[in-house]
Scaffold this active site. Sequence first.
Site, PDB file in Angstrom:
ATOM      1  CE  LYS A   1      -3.833   1.688   2.945  1.00 53.81           C
ATOM      2  NZ  LYS A   1      -4.558   1.336   4.208  1.00 53.81           N
TER       3      LYS A   1
ATOM      4  CB  SER B   1      -8.002   2.977   3.326  1.00 51.71           C
ATOM      5  OG  SER B   1      -7.046   2.496   4.275  1.00 51.71           O
TER       6      SER B   1
ATOM      7  CB  SER C   1      -7.968  -0.125   6.187  1.00 46.04           C
ATOM      8  OG  SER C   1      -8.752   1.036   6.305  1.00 46.04           O
TER       9      SER C   1
END
Length: 610
Positions: A158, A239, A263
């Site tokens: 990420k 996310s 997330s």
Amino acid sequence: MAPNFSRLAAVAAFGAAAANALSSLPDIFNVSGAKPNNVAVQLTVNANDVQTLDSPYPYYFPQTTPAGTSALFPMPKCRGVQLEEASIDSLQKAMDTGRLTSVQLCLCYLQRIYQTQDYIHSVLEVNPDFIEIAASLDVERAAGKVRGPLHGIPFMVKDNIASKDKMQTTAGSWALQGSVVPRDAQVVAQLRTAGAVLFGKATLSEWADMRSNNYSEGYSGRGGQCRSSYNLTVNPGGSSSGSAVGVAANVFTFALGTETDGSVINPAERNAIVGIKPTVGLTSRAGVIPESAHQDTVGTFARNVRDATYVLDAIYGPDSRDNYTAAQVGKTPTGGYSQFLTNKTALAGATFGIPWNSFWVYADLEQQTILLKIVDLMKAAGATIINGTELPNYRTMVAPYWDWDYGTTRGHPNESEYTVVKVDLYNNIKAYLSELQNTNIRSLEDIVAYNYANDGSEGGNLWPLGNPAFYSGQDGFLASLKTKGVMDTTYYQALGFCQQQTRQGGIDAALAQGRNGNQLDALLVPPDVAQSYQIAAQAGYPMITIPAGVHSSTGMPFGLALMQTAFAEDKLVKWASAIEDAQISANTPYKRTLPKWYGYLQRNIPVNNL
């Protein structure tokens, strides 16, 4: 300066490896290559052949005829190796036997990026050094050195996880473009040591969802709108959106994400993959753009429990730069977590709890029905299921809808998770930014000002003045800014309340409801219900989710998750792998299935929150 011989060996091997890789992939690269002679490389290329395409199907252009099926974006074999849904073990076998090299594997995944990127935007940036890294690992393998199960396997992280290389670390925001991090995040350094190939950065919800409270999940200024390959029109989960979407669509083998509140678990279950959200303090957050020191954790994404566990084994451990990781000392198993992988026979004699009123009542009927079919598989394998193992105070802690400011909603800000996270963000982000070079962004105030100054891309103002993806502008940042990071009495009361009520008074109390005073082996919960992972997030406790089924109305997946107490990842790995094996053995339709790419030509922003 003395020459770096390992680097020179890698560079020398690169030419031969690349030529061999290209010559073995004519369907992808349309290149014919002579067999390499040591380092000297000669490629015979027909210039017209590489500029024209006589056979555009099925890999280069999605045909309309298989729309609504997994055949819409088929994946070619890689040097004869089936790459779609390939496990880490199968890829290691292919490389050990010489059928595949790490360079070839990475190039095949690069082609998958080309094939899917315009549709799902799972990748924010590709590492410009990935071929050289892979080639050096191939040299090691040829010399008889294999570092472990991740050797030569490409992965993504990420874009809020720092890598000290030629890639950016920006949380998806243009505000940090060009900034230079001081070092690898600890988890990245550990994966490099394990021999994995850092392939690139995955897209995410900008600033990991903290910037806004009404936003298009999976959207960032730098990465655009990430979309799930199961249905491109709806919320892909966030996310850590790109990390999950890319693994699910076979764009890369595994990925790292981060979780403050859902997330990891949410995007994993919404993309029919396995997500492990570790105990806060099991994986280091050093080098991760932070939100809350009390809840942030780095987790893993893969297509099966074994692969996700291999990754967990590589990234956990104490780190002097993250004092929370000291809590794991003496609480982790010698030899890692892979030793706990098992099969369905382990379910015989195990006991699981279902906190029905706490969480299950909020799942829709279709989910309840399918998840209970998986529970029946567990019972058939010898497991005991106890219904009604509730969190004693669920009426206070669990909202009838997801709301991380639920305490304030009830008139008690000193009982609200958001009270804590707002303050933590202000302080934690300032500490992170202080170590960056080549940037003027040093505080949350600077970020807010940048967003206002760049309203078209970063959406500082509410829509319609700003960006439709950030419908509420940056109200999350403004709420944090208002606190000035002051840890007052209300803050500490909220922190104490949330942790005590979700730990001893919550998950631990529910786990103690086994028969005859025995502990349950895990709590079974529907992770598509946000309240379930919200409670685990506040507790800082681990969760794992495995694929379960798909909604008939949207084609979007949902999972079955297991909850446990702090540092009980060994139990989660054991029971999740046993349940996964029961699903596979029974050949039930309620397991991981391939995406069908619904809405692949639609580009709505914001995505539908279904």
